[in-house]
Write an enzyme that holds these catalytic residues in place. Structure first.
Site, short mmCIF file in Angstrom:
data_model
loop_
_atom_site.label_atom_id
_atom_site.label_comp_id
_atom_site.label_asym_id
_atom_site.label_seq_id
_atom_site.Cartn_x
_atom_site.Cartn_y
_atom_site.Cartn_z
N ASN A 68 10.99 67.80 51.27
CA ASN A 68 10.77 66.36 51.18
C ASN A 68 11.20 65.74 52.51
OD1 ASN A 68 11.38 63.57 50.83
ND2 ASN A 68 11.45 63.85 48.61
N ARG A 103 15.59 52.51 63.52
CA ARG A 103 15.48 52.00 64.87
C ARG A 103 14.12 51.40 65.20
NH1 ARG A 103 18.72 53.47 69.44
NH2 ARG A 103 20.77 52.87 68.72
N HIS A 151 7.46 60.70 49.41
CA HIS A 151 7.70 59.78 48.30
C HIS A 151 7.57 58.35 48.83
CE1 HIS A 151 10.24 59.03 44.43
NE2 HIS A 151 9.53 57.95 44.73
N HIS A 185 11.19 54.26 53.33
CA HIS A 185 11.30 55.64 53.85
C HIS A 185 9.96 56.00 54.48
CE1 HIS A 185 14.21 55.98 50.20
NE2 HIS A 185 14.84 55.49 51.23
N GLU A 240 4.90 62.12 45.58
CA GLU A 240 5.58 61.70 44.36
C GLU A 240 5.81 60.20 44.40
OE1 GLU A 240 9.08 64.23 44.72
OE2 GLU A 240 10.17 62.60 45.68
N THR A 255 17.44 55.87 44.66
CA THR A 255 16.75 57.16 44.60
C THR A 255 16.39 57.41 43.14
OG1 THR A 255 16.91 59.53 45.11
CG2 THR A 255 18.95 58.45 44.41
N HIS A 295 15.98 67.40 42.93
CA HIS A 295 17.00 66.36 43.08
C HIS A 295 18.39 66.97 43.18
CE1 HIS A 295 18.12 62.22 43.50
NE2 HIS A 295 16.85 61.91 43.38
N GLY A 351 15.08 67.43 49.67
CA GLY A 351 15.08 66.56 50.83
C GLY A 351 16.46 66.32 51.39
N1 PXP Z 1 12.04 65.11 43.25
C1 PXP Z 1 11.89 63.78 43.09
C2 PXP Z 1 10.97 63.29 42.02
C3 PXP Z 1 12.55 62.86 43.92
O1 PXP Z 1 12.39 61.54 43.76
C4 PXP Z 1 13.39 63.35 44.94
C5 PXP Z 1 14.08 62.39 45.87
O2 PXP Z 1 13.16 61.61 46.53
C6 PXP Z 1 13.52 64.75 45.07
C7 PXP Z 1 12.85 65.60 44.20
C8 PXP Z 1 14.37 65.36 46.13
O3 PXP Z 1 15.71 65.05 45.91
P1 PXP Z 1 16.79 65.33 47.05
O4 PXP Z 1 16.45 64.41 48.20
O5 PXP Z 1 18.09 65.04 46.41
O6 PXP Z 1 16.64 66.78 47.46
#
Ligand code: PXP
Length: 238
Positions: free
Chosen positions: A7, A18, A43, A50, A70, A100, A190, A213
């Site tokens: 991600n 910046r 995302h 972002h 996503e 988030t 996540h 991410g």
């Molecule tokens: N999956 C989904 C649906 C998310 O919203 C996110 C965060 O944007 C992630 C995975 C990745 O999570 P992390 O940034 O904590 O690795």
């Protein structure tokens, strides 16, 4: 093997602090693939704080692995996804101002809403995934939406892992088994990181994909992007 989708939102967050184009998000996506990522996840949030909608359009043609978009299925989001046609769209129930993603869908309550949206994406040949908690009733209800996959929201696993890994993984194994029995493929994401990823993937070996991410991009500050992607990939080897 479970695939690693990187991600890249956090790279855009640094750039946006910046203005200008440092770091270059488009270049970073290509480099992640070159260093072994099996996919790129973006995302776009409603306020584009972002990754921006324009980033998504620019990056799309150069992704050679799997492109996963996503987000919350607003009209604007649905149009973007249908326009750029990623390999996969992951539907997330985020309120617009949330920091988030912090929960999965209530598929019991929103079954028909989700089904209508999934029908649109299916019409464009895009694989669909629903972000979901480990509640078995919600997993069973997801089948009615016609989705192809579920993405398990792993924050509760990550927060419980330090003190009791076995207890933390329990609901996720049961949810993963329920999804498998229903014929749904499984993703997860996540708060997965270098400490907790191996135990998760080892216990759910039929997991198709993890999307990571925050921790991965943070680790890249210390180890470099190429090393970091290699480190995460090695944790996914069975
Ligand atoms: N999956 C989904 C649906 C998310 O919203 C996110 C965060 O944007 C992630 C995975 C990745 O999570 P992390 O940034 O904590 O690795």
């Amino acid at each position: 093997m479970t695939r690693l989708s990187v991600n890249i939102n956090k790279i855009a967050t640094i750039r946006n602090a910046r203005g200008g184009n440092i770091p270059d998000v488009h270049k970073a996506a290509i480099e992640c693939e070159r260093y072994g990522a099996d996919g790129i996840t973006v995302h776009p949030r409603p306020d584009e704080r972002h990754i921006t909608y324009e980033d998504v359009r620019i990056i799309r043609p150069d992704i050679k692995t799997e492109f996963n978009i996503e987000g919350y299925p607003s009209d604007k989001f649905i149009s973007l996804v249908c326009e750029v046609k990623p390999h996969q769209v992951t539907l997330v129930p985020d309120p617009p101002d949330v920091l988030t993603s912090n929960a999965g869908w209530d598929t019991v309550r929103h079954a028909s809403f989700l089904k209508n949206i999934i029908d649109i994406f299916k019409g464009h040949g895009i694989r669909t995934s629903i972000f979901i908690d480990t509640d078995i009733a919600k997993i069973e209800a997801a089948i009615k939406t016609g989705c192809d996959r579920l993405e398990l929201y792993t924050e509760p696993y990550a927060s419980g892992f330090q003190s009791d890994p076995e207890k933390a993984i329990g609901p996720f194994i049961r949810a993963a088994e329920a999804a498998r029995d229903l014929g749904l493929d499984l993703n997860a994401g996540h708060d997965l990181n270098l400490d907790n990823l191996k135990y998760f993937s080892k216990n759910i070996p039929w997991l198709k994909e993890v999307s990571i991410g925050h921790a991965l991009i943070s680790d890249a500050l210390y180890y470099g992007l190429q090393n970091t992607i290699g480190m995460y990939k090695r944790l996914l080897v069975k």
